[in-house]
Design a protein around this motif. Structure first.
Motif, PDB file in Angstrom:
ATOM      1  N   ALA A  81       3.386   2.892  -1.850  1.00 53.33           N
ATOM      2  CA  ALA A  81       2.560   3.505  -2.404  1.00 53.33           C
ATOM      3  C   ALA A  81       1.833   3.175  -3.462  1.00 53.33           C
ATOM      4  CB  ALA A  81       3.080   5.148  -2.532  1.00 53.33           C
ATOM      5  N   ILE A  82       0.477   3.660  -3.850  1.00 55.43           N
ATOM      6  CA  ILE A  82      -0.008   3.172  -5.200  1.00 55.43           C
ATOM      7  C   ILE A  82      -0.392   4.192  -5.975  1.00 55.43           C
ATOM      8  CG2 ILE A  82      -2.284   2.598  -4.303  1.00 55.43           C
ATOM      9  CD1 ILE A  82      -2.560   0.273  -6.075  1.00 55.43           C
ATOM     10  N   VAL A  83      -0.207   4.168  -7.473  1.00 55.16           N
ATOM     11  CA  VAL A  83      -0.660   5.255  -8.313  1.00 55.16           C
ATOM     12  C   VAL A  83      -1.547   4.728  -9.571  1.00 55.16           C
ATOM     13  CG1 VAL A  83       0.185   7.239  -9.669  1.00 55.16           C
ATOM     14  CG2 VAL A  83       1.385   6.501  -7.679  1.00 55.16           C
ATOM     15  N   ARG A 108     -11.186 -10.733   2.461  1.00 56.57           N
ATOM     16  CA  ARG A 108      -9.903 -11.220   3.312  1.00 56.57           C
ATOM     17  C   ARG A 108      -8.672 -10.451   2.787  1.00 56.57           C
ATOM     18  NH1 ARG A 108     -10.693 -16.760   5.610  1.00 56.57           N
ATOM     19  NH2 ARG A 108     -12.096 -16.117   7.044  1.00 56.57           N
ATOM     20  N   PHE A 109      -8.591 -10.049   1.565  1.00 59.61           N
ATOM     21  CA  PHE A 109      -7.317  -8.899   1.174  1.00 59.61           C
ATOM     22  C   PHE A 109      -7.640  -7.593   1.520  1.00 59.61           C
ATOM     23  CE2 PHE A 109      -4.886  -6.641  -1.813  1.00 59.61           C
ATOM     24  CZ  PHE A 109      -3.522  -6.884  -1.143  1.00 59.61           C
ATOM     25  N   ALA A 110      -8.712  -7.102   0.819  1.00 60.39           N
ATOM     26  CA  ALA A 110      -8.978  -5.590   0.897  1.00 60.39           C
ATOM     27  C   ALA A 110     -10.111  -5.204   1.684  1.00 60.39           C
ATOM     28  CB  ALA A 110      -9.112  -5.302  -0.365  1.00 60.39           C
ATOM     29  N   TYR A 111     -11.043  -6.190   2.130  1.00 61.14           N
ATOM     30  CA  TYR A 111     -11.921  -6.021   2.978  1.00 61.14           C
ATOM     31  C   TYR A 111     -12.614  -7.386   3.737  1.00 61.14           C
ATOM     32  CZ  TYR A 111     -15.127  -8.308  -0.010  1.00 61.14           C
ATOM     33  OH  TYR A 111     -15.894  -9.281  -1.141  1.00 61.14           O
ATOM     34  N   PRO A 115      -8.670  -7.107   7.286  1.00 60.85           N
ATOM     35  CA  PRO A 115      -8.051  -7.261   6.220  1.00 60.85           C
ATOM     36  C   PRO A 115      -6.505  -7.330   6.012  1.00 60.85           C
ATOM     37  CG  PRO A 115      -8.793  -5.062   6.126  1.00 60.85           C
ATOM     38  CD  PRO A 115      -9.277  -5.745   7.242  1.00 60.85           C
ATOM     39  N   GLN A 116      -5.864  -8.411   4.816  1.00 61.80           N
ATOM     40  CA  GLN A 116      -4.605  -8.464   5.094  1.00 61.80           C
ATOM     41  C   GLN A 116      -3.872  -7.478   4.123  1.00 61.80           C
ATOM     42  OE1 GLN A 116      -4.529 -12.150   2.812  1.00 61.80           O
ATOM     43  NE2 GLN A 116      -5.396 -13.342   4.601  1.00 61.80           N
ATOM     44  N   MET A 117      -4.507  -6.753   3.528  1.00 66.31           N
ATOM     45  CA  MET A 117      -3.904  -5.760   2.626  1.00 66.31           C
ATOM     46  C   MET A 117      -3.127  -4.748   3.529  1.00 66.31           C
ATOM     47  SD  MET A 117      -5.676  -3.263  -0.159  1.00 66.31           S
ATOM     48  CE  MET A 117      -4.837  -1.609  -0.757  1.00 66.31           C
ATOM     49  N   LYS A 118      -2.002  -4.311   3.354  1.00 64.64           N
ATOM     50  CA  LYS A 118      -1.310  -3.195   4.095  1.00 64.64           C
ATOM     51  C   LYS A 118      -1.821  -1.744   3.944  1.00 64.64           C
ATOM     52  CE  LYS A 118       2.891  -2.000   2.915  1.00 64.64           C
ATOM     53  NZ  LYS A 118       4.360  -2.080   2.340  1.00 64.64           N
ATOM     54  N   THR A 119      -1.793  -1.038   4.984  1.00 60.07           N
ATOM     55  CA  THR A 119      -2.068   0.395   4.617  1.00 60.07           C
ATOM     56  C   THR A 119      -1.074   1.200   4.149  1.00 60.07           C
ATOM     57  OG1 THR A 119      -3.662   0.342   6.604  1.00 60.07           O
ATOM     58  CG2 THR A 119      -3.015   2.513   5.817  1.00 60.07           C
ATOM     59  N   LEU A 120      -1.372   1.533   2.938  1.00 62.64           N
ATOM     60  CA  LEU A 120      -0.150   2.146   1.992  1.00 62.64           C
ATOM     61  C   LEU A 120       0.186   3.734   2.587  1.00 62.64           C
ATOM     62  CD1 LEU A 120      -1.614   0.999  -1.366  1.00 62.64           C
ATOM     63  CD2 LEU A 120       0.559   0.164  -0.328  1.00 62.64           C
ATOM     64  N   LYS A 121       1.107   4.120   2.302  1.00 66.04           N
ATOM     65  CA  LYS A 121       1.358   5.685   2.679  1.00 66.04           C
ATOM     66  C   LYS A 121       0.735   6.575   1.762  1.00 66.04           C
ATOM     67  CE  LYS A 121       6.278   4.586   4.379  1.00 66.04           C
ATOM     68  NZ  LYS A 121       7.678   4.629   4.237  1.00 66.04           N
ATOM     69  N   ARG A 153     -13.110   2.937  -3.270  1.00 66.50           N
ATOM     70  CA  ARG A 153     -12.197   2.070  -3.798  1.00 66.50           C
ATOM     71  C   ARG A 153     -10.804   2.262  -2.794  1.00 66.50           C
ATOM     72  NH1 ARG A 153     -13.726   2.763  -9.819  1.00 66.50           N
ATOM     73  NH2 ARG A 153     -15.617   1.471  -9.614  1.00 66.50           N
ATOM     74  N   ILE A 154     -10.330   3.586  -2.236  1.00 69.88           N
ATOM     75  CA  ILE A 154      -9.304   3.655  -1.397  1.00 69.88           C
ATOM     76  C   ILE A 154      -9.648   3.728   0.165  1.00 69.88           C
ATOM     77  CG2 ILE A 154      -7.366   4.926  -0.585  1.00 69.88           C
ATOM     78  CD1 ILE A 154      -6.774   3.309  -3.233  1.00 69.88           C
ATOM     79  N   LYS A 155     -10.722   4.519   0.171  1.00 71.05           N
ATOM     80  CA  LYS A 155     -11.360   4.387   1.610  1.00 71.05           C
ATOM     81  C   LYS A 155     -10.071   4.672   2.723  1.00 71.05           C
ATOM     82  CE  LYS A 155     -15.365   2.943   3.334  1.00 71.05           C
ATOM     83  NZ  LYS A 155     -16.392   2.120   2.749  1.00 71.05           N
ATOM     84  N   ASN A 156      -9.812   3.731   3.561  1.00 68.78           N
ATOM     85  CA  ASN A 156      -8.838   3.717   4.781  1.00 68.78           C
ATOM     86  C   ASN A 156      -7.645   2.942   4.419  1.00 68.78           C
ATOM     87  OD1 ASN A 156      -9.931   1.392   5.068  1.00 68.78           O
ATOM     88  ND2 ASN A 156     -10.471   1.327   7.269  1.00 68.78           N
ATOM     89  N   ARG A 157      -7.472   2.444   3.135  1.00 63.67           N
ATOM     90  CA  ARG A 157      -6.358   1.783   2.415  1.00 63.67           C
ATOM     91  C   ARG A 157      -5.012   2.415   2.197  1.00 63.67           C
ATOM     92  NH1 ARG A 157     -11.108   0.062   0.005  1.00 63.67           N
ATOM     93  NH2 ARG A 157     -11.659  -2.045   0.955  1.00 63.67           N
ATOM     94  N   ALA A 158      -5.010   3.876   2.428  1.00 66.34           N
ATOM     95  CA  ALA A 158      -4.071   4.544   2.342  1.00 66.34           C
ATOM     96  C   ALA A 158      -4.098   5.740   3.301  1.00 66.34           C
ATOM     97  CB  ALA A 158      -3.944   4.999   0.971  1.00 66.34           C
ATOM     98  N   ILE A 159      -3.056   6.152   3.759  1.00 64.36           N
ATOM     99  CA  ILE A 159      -2.950   7.232   4.806  1.00 64.36           C
ATOM    100  C   ILE A 159      -3.285   8.616   4.170  1.00 64.36           C
ATOM    101  CG2 ILE A 159      -1.602   8.658   6.461  1.00 64.36           C
ATOM    102  CD1 ILE A 159       0.032   5.795   7.130  1.00 64.36           C
ATOM    103  N   GLU A 160      -2.545   8.607   2.889  1.00 62.57           N
ATOM    104  CA  GLU A 160      -2.866  10.008   2.181  1.00 62.57           C
ATOM    105  C   GLU A 160      -3.456   9.568   0.799  1.00 62.57           C
ATOM    106  OE1 GLU A 160      -0.105  13.134   0.129  1.00 62.57           O
ATOM    107  OE2 GLU A 160       0.690  12.275   1.934  1.00 62.57           O
ATOM    108  N   LYS A 161      -4.297  10.400   0.234  1.00 65.13           N
ATOM    109  CA  LYS A 161      -5.070  10.063  -0.826  1.00 65.13           C
ATOM    110  C   LYS A 161      -5.172  11.363  -1.684  1.00 65.13           C
ATOM    111  CE  LYS A 161      -9.110   8.814   1.564  1.00 65.13           C
ATOM    112  NZ  LYS A 161     -10.121   7.992   2.045  1.00 65.13           N
ATOM    113  N   GLU A 162      -4.784  11.429  -2.955  1.00 62.18           N
ATOM    114  CA  GLU A 162      -5.344  12.536  -3.664  1.00 62.18           C
ATOM    115  C   GLU A 162      -5.824  12.229  -5.293  1.00 62.18           C
ATOM    116  OE1 GLU A 162      -2.629  16.191  -5.191  1.00 62.18           O
ATOM    117  OE2 GLU A 162      -1.495  14.568  -4.011  1.00 62.18           O
ATOM    118  N   MET A 163      -6.536  13.011  -5.991  1.00 66.39           N
ATOM    119  CA  MET A 163      -6.663  12.803  -7.234  1.00 66.39           C
ATOM    120  C   MET A 163      -6.421  14.124  -7.933  1.00 66.39           C
ATOM    121  SD  MET A 163     -10.429  11.943  -9.263  1.00 66.39           S
ATOM    122  CE  MET A 163     -10.516  10.242  -8.674  1.00 66.39           C
TER     123      MET A 163
END
Length: 195
Positions: A81-83, A108-111, A115-121, A153-163
Protein backbone atom coordinates in the motif's frame (compact mmCIF):
# COMPACT_ATOMS: atom_id res chain seq x y z
CA UNK A 1 1.04 -5.18 5.52
CA UNK A 2 4.03 -3.27 4.15
CA UNK A 3 3.21 0.41 3.70
CA UNK A 4 5.16 2.98 1.70
CA UNK A 5 4.62 6.48 3.14
CA UNK A 6 5.43 9.47 0.94
CA UNK A 7 5.61 12.50 3.21
CA UNK A 8 5.98 16.05 1.93
CA UNK A 9 6.28 19.11 4.14
CA UNK A 10 9.18 21.57 4.45
CA UNK A 11 8.96 22.01 8.25
CA UNK A 12 9.45 19.56 11.10
CA UNK A 13 7.59 22.05 13.33
CA UNK A 14 4.38 21.63 11.36
CA UNK A 15 1.07 20.07 12.24
CA UNK A 16 1.50 17.87 9.15
CA UNK A 17 4.70 16.47 10.67
CA UNK A 18 2.78 15.59 13.84
CA UNK A 19 0.11 13.87 11.71
CA UNK A 20 2.80 11.80 10.02
CA UNK A 21 4.31 10.78 13.36
CA UNK A 22 0.92 9.75 14.78
CA UNK A 23 0.06 7.78 11.64
CA UNK A 24 3.40 5.93 11.82
CA UNK A 25 2.85 5.24 15.52
CA UNK A 26 -0.51 3.67 14.63
CA UNK A 27 1.08 1.53 11.92
CA UNK A 28 3.81 0.41 14.32
CA UNK A 29 1.34 -0.44 17.12
CA UNK A 30 -0.65 -2.53 14.63
CA UNK A 31 2.54 -4.37 13.59
CA UNK A 32 2.59 -3.09 10.03
CA UNK A 33 5.92 -2.69 8.28
CA UNK A 34 6.59 0.71 6.72
CA UNK A 35 9.15 2.72 4.83
CA UNK A 36 9.06 6.52 4.55
CA UNK A 37 10.23 8.83 1.81
CA UNK A 38 10.44 12.27 3.44
CA UNK A 39 10.80 14.26 0.23
CA UNK A 40 12.21 17.42 1.81
CA UNK A 41 14.53 15.56 4.20
CA UNK A 42 15.97 13.48 1.34
CA UNK A 43 16.11 16.56 -0.91
CA UNK A 44 14.14 14.78 -3.63
CA UNK A 45 14.46 16.62 -6.92
CA UNK A 46 10.93 17.30 -8.15
CA UNK A 47 12.08 18.95 -11.39
CA UNK A 48 11.79 16.78 -14.45
CA UNK A 49 14.93 17.03 -16.60
CA UNK A 50 15.04 17.57 -20.35
CA UNK A 51 16.08 13.92 -20.80
CA UNK A 52 13.20 12.71 -18.64
CA UNK A 53 10.80 14.86 -20.64
CA UNK A 54 12.17 13.39 -23.89
CA UNK A 55 11.66 9.87 -22.57
CA UNK A 56 8.12 10.55 -21.35
CA UNK A 57 6.89 12.72 -24.22
CA UNK A 58 8.34 10.65 -27.04
CA UNK A 59 8.42 7.23 -25.30
CA UNK A 60 12.19 7.08 -25.74
CA UNK A 61 13.01 3.94 -23.84
CA UNK A 62 16.69 4.29 -24.76
CA UNK A 63 16.92 7.14 -22.22
CA UNK A 64 17.50 5.55 -18.80
CA UNK A 65 15.35 6.23 -15.75
CA UNK A 66 17.45 8.10 -13.11
CA UNK A 67 18.55 6.12 -10.06
CA UNK A 68 16.63 8.30 -7.55
CA UNK A 69 13.42 7.51 -9.46
CA UNK A 70 14.24 3.79 -9.65
CA UNK A 71 14.67 3.77 -5.85
CA UNK A 72 11.16 5.21 -5.38
CA UNK A 73 9.72 2.74 -7.87
CA UNK A 74 11.34 -0.16 -6.00
CA UNK A 75 9.74 1.06 -2.76
CA UNK A 76 6.36 0.87 -4.49
CA UNK A 77 7.01 -2.60 -5.89
CA UNK A 78 8.09 -3.89 -2.46
CA UNK A 79 5.00 -2.51 -0.71
CA UNK A 80 1.36 -3.52 -0.41
CA UNK A 81 0.00 0.00 0.00
CA UNK A 82 1.00 3.63 -0.41
CA UNK A 83 0.13 6.63 1.76
CA UNK A 84 0.68 10.29 0.93
CA UNK A 85 0.79 12.81 3.78
CA UNK A 86 1.02 16.50 2.90
CA UNK A 87 -0.51 19.96 3.42
CA UNK A 88 -2.90 21.57 0.97
CA UNK A 89 -1.11 24.39 -0.88
CA UNK A 90 -3.48 26.32 -3.17
CA UNK A 91 -5.79 23.31 -3.67
CA UNK A 92 -2.78 21.15 -4.55
CA UNK A 93 0.05 19.17 -3.02
CA UNK A 94 3.40 20.91 -2.49
CA UNK A 95 5.36 21.26 -5.76
CA UNK A 96 7.91 18.69 -4.60
CA UNK A 97 5.21 16.01 -4.35
CA UNK A 98 3.72 17.00 -7.71
CA UNK A 99 7.25 16.62 -9.10
CA UNK A 100 7.53 13.20 -7.43
CA UNK A 101 4.54 12.05 -9.49
CA UNK A 102 5.96 13.72 -12.63
CA UNK A 103 9.21 11.81 -12.24
CA UNK A 104 8.18 8.49 -10.60
CA UNK A 105 5.08 7.76 -12.72
CA UNK A 106 7.24 6.91 -15.75
CA UNK A 107 6.32 5.36 -19.07
CA UNK A 108 6.37 1.57 -18.87
CA UNK A 109 6.29 1.73 -15.05
CA UNK A 110 3.05 3.57 -14.24
CA UNK A 111 1.46 3.81 -17.66
CA UNK A 112 1.42 2.15 -21.08
CA UNK A 113 -0.73 -0.77 -22.25
CA UNK A 114 1.05 -3.11 -19.77
CA UNK A 115 2.63 -1.08 -16.97
CA UNK A 116 5.16 -2.77 -14.67
CA UNK A 117 3.85 -1.07 -11.53
CA UNK A 118 2.00 -3.49 -9.31
CA UNK A 119 -1.60 -2.83 -8.39
CA UNK A 120 -1.47 -1.84 -4.74
CA UNK A 121 -4.05 -2.99 -2.21
CA UNK A 122 -4.63 0.55 -0.98
CA UNK A 123 -3.74 4.19 -1.62
CA UNK A 124 -4.49 6.66 1.15
CA UNK A 125 -4.08 10.44 1.08
CA UNK A 126 -3.93 12.28 4.41
CA UNK A 127 -4.11 16.04 3.89
CA UNK A 128 -3.85 18.85 6.39
CA UNK A 129 -5.90 21.86 5.34
CA UNK A 130 -6.06 25.27 6.91
CA UNK A 131 -9.56 25.87 5.61
CA UNK A 132 -12.62 24.00 6.80
CA UNK A 133 -13.87 20.95 4.94
CA UNK A 134 -17.27 22.65 4.67
CA UNK A 135 -15.67 25.54 2.79
CA UNK A 136 -13.55 23.21 0.60
CA UNK A 137 -16.68 21.22 -0.32
CA UNK A 138 -18.74 24.36 -1.03
CA UNK A 139 -16.12 25.80 -3.39
CA UNK A 140 -15.53 22.47 -5.14
CA UNK A 141 -11.86 22.42 -4.09
CA UNK A 142 -12.20 19.14 -2.17
CA UNK A 143 -13.82 17.52 -5.21
CA UNK A 144 -11.04 18.84 -7.46
CA UNK A 145 -8.36 17.42 -5.14
CA UNK A 146 -10.06 14.01 -5.17
CA UNK A 147 -10.34 14.05 -8.97
CA UNK A 148 -6.63 14.86 -9.39
CA UNK A 149 -5.24 12.47 -6.78
CA UNK A 150 -7.69 9.57 -6.71
CA UNK A 151 -8.99 9.80 -10.25
CA UNK A 152 -5.84 10.69 -12.17
CA UNK A 153 -2.70 9.98 -10.17
CA UNK A 154 -3.94 6.74 -8.58
CA UNK A 155 -6.67 5.76 -11.06
CA UNK A 156 -6.51 1.94 -11.25
CA UNK A 157 -3.10 1.67 -9.58
CA UNK A 158 -4.73 0.67 -6.26
CA UNK A 159 -7.75 -1.49 -5.48
CA UNK A 160 -8.93 0.75 -2.64
CA UNK A 161 -8.32 4.51 -2.57
CA UNK A 162 -9.30 7.18 -0.11
CA UNK A 163 -8.60 10.81 0.72
CA UNK A 164 -8.93 12.11 4.29
CA UNK A 165 -8.85 15.90 4.66
CA UNK A 166 -8.00 17.02 8.19
CA UNK A 167 -9.29 20.57 8.18
CA UNK A 168 -9.56 23.83 10.11
CA UNK A 169 -5.94 24.05 11.20
CA UNK A 170 -5.11 27.62 10.18
CA UNK A 171 -4.32 30.22 12.84
CA UNK A 172 -7.34 32.18 11.57
CA UNK A 173 -9.57 29.69 13.40
CA UNK A 174 -7.74 29.79 16.74
CA UNK A 175 -10.49 28.27 18.92
CA UNK A 176 -11.50 25.70 16.34
CA UNK A 177 -7.85 24.91 15.58
CA UNK A 178 -6.96 23.66 19.08
CA UNK A 179 -9.95 21.31 19.17
CA UNK A 180 -9.38 20.14 15.60
CA UNK A 181 -5.67 19.41 16.14
CA UNK A 182 -6.41 17.02 19.02
CA UNK A 183 -9.12 15.25 17.01
CA UNK A 184 -6.99 15.07 13.88
CA UNK A 185 -4.00 13.56 15.69
CA UNK A 186 -6.28 10.82 17.05
CA UNK A 187 -7.66 10.28 13.55
CA UNK A 188 -4.13 9.98 12.11
CA UNK A 189 -3.18 7.39 14.74
CA UNK A 190 -6.38 5.42 14.09
CA UNK A 191 -5.84 5.52 10.33
CA UNK A 192 -2.45 3.89 10.90
CA UNK A 193 -3.64 1.42 13.51
CA UNK A 194 -6.66 0.30 11.48
CA UNK A 195 -4.87 0.31 8.13
Amino acid sequence: MKVFVVYCHPSRNSFTYQLKEEFLKGLKDANHEFIVSDLYQMNFNGDISEEEYEREAFYRTDIPVPEDVLIEQRKIQESDAIVFIYPVFWTEAPAKLVGWFDRVWTYRFAYDPNPQMKTLKKALFILSAGNTLKSLEETGEAHAMRIVMLGDRIKNRAIEKEMVILDGTTHWYEELREKKIKEHLKTAYNLGFNF
